[in-house]
Design an enzyme around this catalytic site. Sequence first.
Site, mmCIF file in Angstrom:
data_model
loop_
_atom_site.group_PDB
_atom_site.id
_atom_site.type_symbol
_atom_site.label_atom_id
_atom_site.label_comp_id
_atom_site.label_asym_id
_atom_site.label_seq_id
_atom_site.Cartn_x
_atom_site.Cartn_y
_atom_site.Cartn_z
ATOM 1 N N GLU A 60 -3.600 -9.046 3.141
ATOM 2 C CA GLU A 60 -3.395 -9.491 4.525
ATOM 3 C C GLU A 60 -4.527 -9.092 5.464
ATOM 4 O OE1 GLU A 60 -2.025 -5.254 4.567
ATOM 5 O OE2 GLU A 60 -1.947 -6.927 3.153
ATOM 6 N N CYS A 77 0.828 -1.209 0.000
ATOM 7 C CA CYS A 77 0.000 0.000 0.000
ATOM 8 C C CYS A 77 0.867 1.266 0.000
ATOM 9 C CB CYS A 77 -0.999 -0.033 1.163
ATOM 10 S SG CYS A 77 -2.395 1.105 0.906
ATOM 11 N N HIS A 103 -4.487 -4.889 0.013
ATOM 12 C CA HIS A 103 -4.278 -5.440 1.347
ATOM 13 C C HIS A 103 -4.801 -6.864 1.441
ATOM 14 C CE1 HIS A 103 -2.794 -1.909 3.506
ATOM 15 N NE2 HIS A 103 -3.659 -1.189 2.825
#
EC number: 2.3.1.31
Length: 311
Positions: A238, A142, A236
């Site tokens: 994760e 990011c 993202h």
Amino acid sequence: MPIKIPNNLPAAHILEGENIFVMDADRAYSQDIRPLKILILNLMPIKYITETQLLRLLGNTPLQIEVDFIYTESYTPSHTSQEYLTEFYGTFAEVRHKKYDGMIITGAPVEMMPFEEVAYWDEISEIMEWSKTHVYSTFHICWGAQAGLYYHYGVPKYQVPEKIFGVYKHHLCVEHEKLFRGFDDEFFVPHSRHTENHREDIEKVPELTILAEAEGDAGVYAIANLKKRQFFITGHAEYDPLTLKQEYDRDEKAGMHPKIPQNYYPDDDPTKKPIVRWRSVAHLLFANWLNYYVYQETPYVLDELYKESDD
């Protein structure tokens, strides 16, 4: 893990062309094993949340991994106590003499600011420069991806009219790329950001390859300098199942009237339980990075690590 096969087996060439990792018997018998050393520069304010998200994925592998965490000395996070940082984190000064198989640079809540106005920009720049000779493969996420693209290659970021927020459909831009081995033709990843990189700026840099992009307004998703093993990931994968919900609820409570995250709630109804579409993507992405760009290629003796910075 790789497939061990007899020396000179004809099928090896076909499998390698499909990015199926194979290892002949000679290499298998001579291979030494040691833990991978991974450095995480955690720029997020609430450290334990990001730690948990990343360690969950790094731990889903048969590889043994040793992780060091660092934070920025030039800016102390306000949402994490100094006691916590002292116990679990180090500073760049404490690790700069070391070498690492891999490094992760996280996102940060500073994306609306010009890079040079970020309090820790000089320190981040020094760390990114150091990574070129002290880290075998670096994974930027990011804002960390935008910062890396800007520092290493001069790729600018742009503010978008409306926040990119939701779970977006993506597709691959190259075939048989090891980072995306096992991915479906279409896959979903969360995004949450106010800025973006433009494809045309990235394409001006010969060293960079666009690996994947999203449909709609989320744009380019994965960019890499494959030779230097640098990866820049704008989304993202994760994220936890409820991360976007927590962000939406927070902004709604603050009276900001946020838009409902795309492709997240059934029927776009925030009262319903979100649908997780990216869990397998996250595990594959990190496992592929660790296996193909860290474990299989990094020198056994890390002191011998050298990454050319001029090519």
